[in-house]
Design an enzyme around this catalytic site. Sequence first.
Site, PDB file in Angstrom:
ATOM      1  N   PHE A 280      44.051 -41.209  59.696  1.00  0.00           N
ATOM      2  CA  PHE A 280      44.522 -40.905  58.349  1.00  0.00           C
ATOM      3  C   PHE A 280      45.664 -39.908  58.504  1.00  0.00           C
ATOM      4  CE2 PHE A 280      44.460 -38.142  54.562  1.00  0.00           C
ATOM      5  CZ  PHE A 280      44.671 -39.099  53.578  1.00  0.00           C
TER       6      PHE A 280
ATOM      7  N   TRP B 214      39.960 -41.315  60.675  1.00  0.00           N
ATOM      8  CA  TRP B 214      39.779 -42.216  59.530  1.00  0.00           C
ATOM      9  C   TRP B 214      38.360 -42.750  59.645  1.00  0.00           C
ATOM     10  CZ3 TRP B 214      42.824 -47.472  58.928  1.00  0.00           C
ATOM     11  CH2 TRP B 214      42.326 -48.157  57.818  1.00  0.00           C
TER      12      TRP B 214
ATOM     13  N   GLY C 285      33.183 -44.808  55.270  1.00  0.00           N
ATOM     14  CA  GLY C 285      32.357 -44.040  54.351  1.00  0.00           C
ATOM     15  C   GLY C 285      32.659 -44.423  52.918  1.00  0.00           C
TER      16      GLY C 285
ATOM     17  N   ASP D 134      39.148 -29.041  42.236  1.00  0.00           N
ATOM     18  CA  ASP D 134      38.997 -30.402  41.704  1.00  0.00           C
ATOM     19  C   ASP D 134      37.775 -31.040  42.360  1.00  0.00           C
ATOM     20  OD1 ASP D 134      39.208 -32.818  40.471  1.00  0.00           O
ATOM     21  OD2 ASP D 134      41.045 -33.449  41.481  1.00  0.00           O
TER      22      ASP D 134
END
Length: 265
Positions: free
Chosen positions: A32, A70, A73, A161
């Site tokens: 990622f 990466w 999940g 967040d």
Amino acid sequence: MEHILGNDWTVTPAGGSTGEAYYAQTEGKRLFLKRNSSPFLAVLSAEGIVPKLVWTKRLENGDVITAQEWLEGRELNPEEMKHPRVAALLSKIHHSTELLDMLMRLGKTPLTPHEVLKDLKENQQVLDEVAPKLNIHQAIQFLEYRVDDVIHDFHVVCHCDTNHNNWLLSSYDQLYLIDWDNAMVADPALDLGMMLFSYIPEENWHHWLKEYGIDPDTHLFERMIWYSISQALAFIQWHQMRGEYDEASIRTEKLKKIMDKHKII
């Protein structure tokens, strides 16, 4: 991105609001990638809060590319946010001196209620020229009235967040909290308010907070209400400024529910 990794890698955009994240894969390997992640990512990785940081590369133009594992999940669903593991991980984050030290070294200063209110009012001045809304102004008036009552001198690293979409459960049952672009040094009530108002039935608040590691008091609940309303307003403004009016309407309904529940008019 391909020129960084080599021609045998396939790179695809990962979506998100910044457009700076990518998935990369080649035979037997997956990463990622993100452009210009904060140096904070290294500490989050070391603490096991985000998937492992594999490497960091600085480009000639000054951009920094980070590569993380990466993982297979899925995001948590809203019901799973009640699980003690969520409370435990958020508590670990809020009580980490390593995370706090790093964010302070990166120049983050504690966010105060007065600063939150100032930003909301300045943004709303602009938005009112397009479409003033009564319930928005009622919320701002409430924040103004209570701003001095919610000052708190204990500050932690807040994610800002804690939506269920940002909680990743890997295929080997490891829980992570991802997407740290908006992290702040602030009152823990900022994260706790969003978490509890969004996902935990009020009759379970005391139990959830005990799992988190505290015995709640009236002042905590007052701060949670204040920050829940301020965050709801911030999200509404953010979506309005991006022209995402449907999402802004959804957030406005959530704000109205909080205000109705606590008889804020």
